[in-house]
Design a protein around this motif. Sequence first.
Motif, PDB file in Angstrom:
ATOM      1  N   LYS A  78      -5.708  -9.556  -7.949  1.00 36.00           N
ATOM      2  CA  LYS A  78      -5.711  -8.723  -6.739  1.00 36.00           C
ATOM      3  C   LYS A  78      -5.719  -7.230  -7.086  1.00 36.00           C
ATOM      4  CE  LYS A  78      -2.095  -6.544  -7.423  1.00 36.00           C
ATOM      5  NZ  LYS A  78      -1.122  -6.596  -8.322  1.00 36.00           N
ATOM      6  N   ILE A  80      -3.989  -3.757  -5.294  1.00 33.06           N
ATOM      7  CA  ILE A  80      -3.237  -3.204  -4.172  1.00 33.06           C
ATOM      8  C   ILE A  80      -3.967  -1.925  -3.774  1.00 33.06           C
ATOM      9  CG2 ILE A  80      -1.033  -2.247  -3.394  1.00 33.06           C
ATOM     10  CD1 ILE A  80       0.398  -4.179  -5.195  1.00 33.06           C
ATOM     11  N   VAL A  87       6.410  -1.370  -1.287  1.00 30.60           N
ATOM     12  CA  VAL A  87       6.516  -2.742  -0.771  1.00 30.60           C
ATOM     13  C   VAL A  87       7.770  -3.441  -1.303  1.00 30.60           C
ATOM     14  CG1 VAL A  87       5.068  -3.818  -2.585  1.00 30.60           C
ATOM     15  CG2 VAL A  87       5.123  -4.819  -0.301  1.00 30.60           C
ATOM     16  N   LEU A 218      -3.397  -6.044 -12.142  1.00 28.47           N
ATOM     17  CA  LEU A 218      -4.279  -6.855 -11.301  1.00 28.47           C
ATOM     18  C   LEU A 218      -3.653  -8.206 -10.958  1.00 28.47           C
ATOM     19  CD1 LEU A 218      -7.712  -6.045 -13.019  1.00 28.47           C
ATOM     20  CD2 LEU A 218      -6.592  -4.876 -11.110  1.00 28.47           C
ATOM     21  N   PRO A 273      10.274  -9.295  -7.541  1.00 31.15           N
ATOM     22  CA  PRO A 273       8.927  -9.041  -7.018  1.00 31.15           C
ATOM     23  C   PRO A 273       8.937  -8.991  -5.489  1.00 31.15           C
ATOM     24  CG  PRO A 273       9.146 -11.351  -7.580  1.00 31.15           C
ATOM     25  CD  PRO A 273      10.458 -10.707  -7.937  1.00 31.15           C
ATOM     26  N   SER A 274       8.011  -8.240  -4.917  1.00 33.48           N
ATOM     27  CA  SER A 274       7.936  -8.205  -3.451  1.00 33.48           C
ATOM     28  C   SER A 274       7.315  -9.495  -2.929  1.00 33.48           C
ATOM     29  CB  SER A 274       7.088  -7.021  -3.005  1.00 33.48           C
ATOM     30  OG  SER A 274       5.749  -7.201  -3.446  1.00 33.48           O
ATOM     31  N   GLY A 275       6.444 -10.100  -3.741  1.00 37.31           N
ATOM     32  CA  GLY A 275       5.737 -11.307  -3.289  1.00 37.31           C
ATOM     33  C   GLY A 275       4.327 -11.007  -2.810  1.00 37.31           C
ATOM     34  N   ASP A 277       1.738  -9.989  -4.577  1.00 36.13           N
ATOM     35  CA  ASP A 277       0.723 -10.481  -5.515  1.00 36.13           C
ATOM     36  C   ASP A 277       0.465 -11.969  -5.319  1.00 36.13           C
ATOM     37  OD1 ASP A 277       0.966  -7.948  -6.490  1.00 36.13           O
ATOM     38  OD2 ASP A 277       1.220  -8.507  -8.587  1.00 36.13           O
ATOM     39  N   ALA A 415       1.574  -1.717 -10.652  1.00 38.84           N
ATOM     40  CA  ALA A 415       2.845  -1.070 -11.006  1.00 38.84           C
ATOM     41  C   ALA A 415       2.684   0.328 -11.593  1.00 38.84           C
ATOM     42  CB  ALA A 415       3.593  -1.960 -11.993  1.00 38.84           C
TER      43      ALA A 415
END
Length: 517
Positions: A78, A80, A87, A218, A273-275, A277, A415
């Motif tokens: 992915k 961002i 986030v 990524l 993690p925010s979740g 990804d 990040a």
Amino acid sequence: MTTQRASNGQTNGHNGFHSESEPESPTTDITDSSDTSSDIVNGITNGTGSLKLNPRRKMKRKQSSPMMPAFMVSAPGKVIMFGEHAVVHGKAAIAASISLRSYLLVTTLSKSKRTVTLRFPDIDFSHTWNIDDLPWSTFHHPSKKKYYYSLVTELDPELVACIQPFLADVSPDKPAGIRKVHQNSAGSFLYMFLSLGSKSFPGCQYTLRSTIPIGAGLGSSATIAVCMAAALLTQLRAITGPHPDQPADEARLQIERINRWAYVYEMFIHGNPSGVDNTVSTQGKAVVFQRTDYDKPPTVRPLWDFPELPLLLVDTRVPKSTAHEVAKVGKLKQRHPKLVASILDSVDKVTDASAEILTEDDFDTSSEDCLARVGELMTINHGLLVSLGVSHPRLERVRELVDHEGIGWTKLTGAGGGGCSITLLKPGVSRSKLDRLEEQLDEEGFQKFETTLGGDGVGVLWPAVLKNGMDEDEEGGMEIDLDNFLSAEGNEGVERLVGVHGGKGEREGWKFWRVES
Ligand SMILES: Nc1ncnc2c1ncn2[C@@H]1O[C@H](COP(=O)(O)OP(=O)(O)O)[C@@H](O)[C@H]1O
Ligand SMILES: C[C@@](O)(CCOP(=O)(O)O)CC(=O)O
């Protein structure tokens, strides 16, 4: 550890996922993991060592199921677009899937082989455990047991501790840093395997190859998390896999289960993690993601019509650690709470504004004005990330080179601290300017990636047989076995062998959950 179940059958307004009504305990035998049943296999009690044949048990014994064929799962990386770091602190982010992907081959062993093997050749890691030796009773103690539908929002320290002995002999001869990465991979796998599996789980091998640069922002780790979750849930038959005419609600429920367990895997790798990804990797396309309460599912607004933005993706090739960068921002927030809160609020406003622009009915990717409005927001978002201290001189160098040619708007993605940047290209930029930039990037050791945004999320190839429009298709297609998967050369070899697109449109074989509607 908190386990929450969503309220019955309600759809959760924003997220496009169905809030599931789940059974109190699993209704199928696949997740019946009480170790007692597996201790009495074939009427043999394992407590005394003496062999007792129990005729009633023998009569009731289930027919052994046929071995599962080899199958594959794949999940996309992915970018961002807006809102990384913010986030993690409850703000919204916009992320889109990319066409670079990870591929996991799952092969089941013969019944007598009671081992499970992880094989990650990209990071030169392989390890085998005896299934029977693993700490099943701790994971399956009634006070600890989790199910395929559980919402796990934090790791249980006791469970993390009980797998440590099984990490002790992982890669003992590797340098400390590499060994740590291997132990982390092994730990995240074991945590999920022990949570979802059972002592009677079939022996198997999980072999992973990826075309995503590792640790470059990524979402490479999330793709592995998603592949592993999808594979285990498929083996447990807790998900049926995508199939023609599958109702969108059923597809969403299965996607939700994969995403929940992928998050557990990510927690092991990253801590906090925010979740975002794993969510975009599971669901594909693009999403506006927000997690305001870590004990609840995030809100996820899918952007089905995410525009095909002209993006240049550049890898600085500076390795970074997501956990480190996230911790850095956390520390800055502790030291300057008001100031950092206002920076995070500003990022949130930028993300909001861009979501509005990107979802306008008349958004036109060939219009300089449309792109400029998004591009300016990218520049602002990058500036705010710089102020949070997560850029890197090499990321700034990419921005400088792009700005010098005046051909687009650049921000770091993921990040930061290294990793990748994205540049939104202005329409009508001359080929010669682009060539000059690419030459310069090449000369200075940057790597450029071609990718398209907004593709499919997690997919399944069941069984591991592909049709390529070649001769072998007449005999049912080409079987992907461990040897040819391992010997495929580089990213191109992997794409050619198992790629969801194979370079010539979608291949016959890969199936994706269709959750749009
Ligand atoms: N191809 C791969 N094979 C095995 N493990 C991988 C692979 N790609 C990523 N990982 C795992 O993910 C970690 C990198 O994750 P992370 O720092 O989040 O980077 P990214 O920004 O790419 O997600 C690696 O240390 C490793 O544990
Ligand atoms: C910094 C962050 O917002 C994104 C990290 O992305 P990546 O691991 O660099 O791909 C962290 C997160 O959302 O968990």
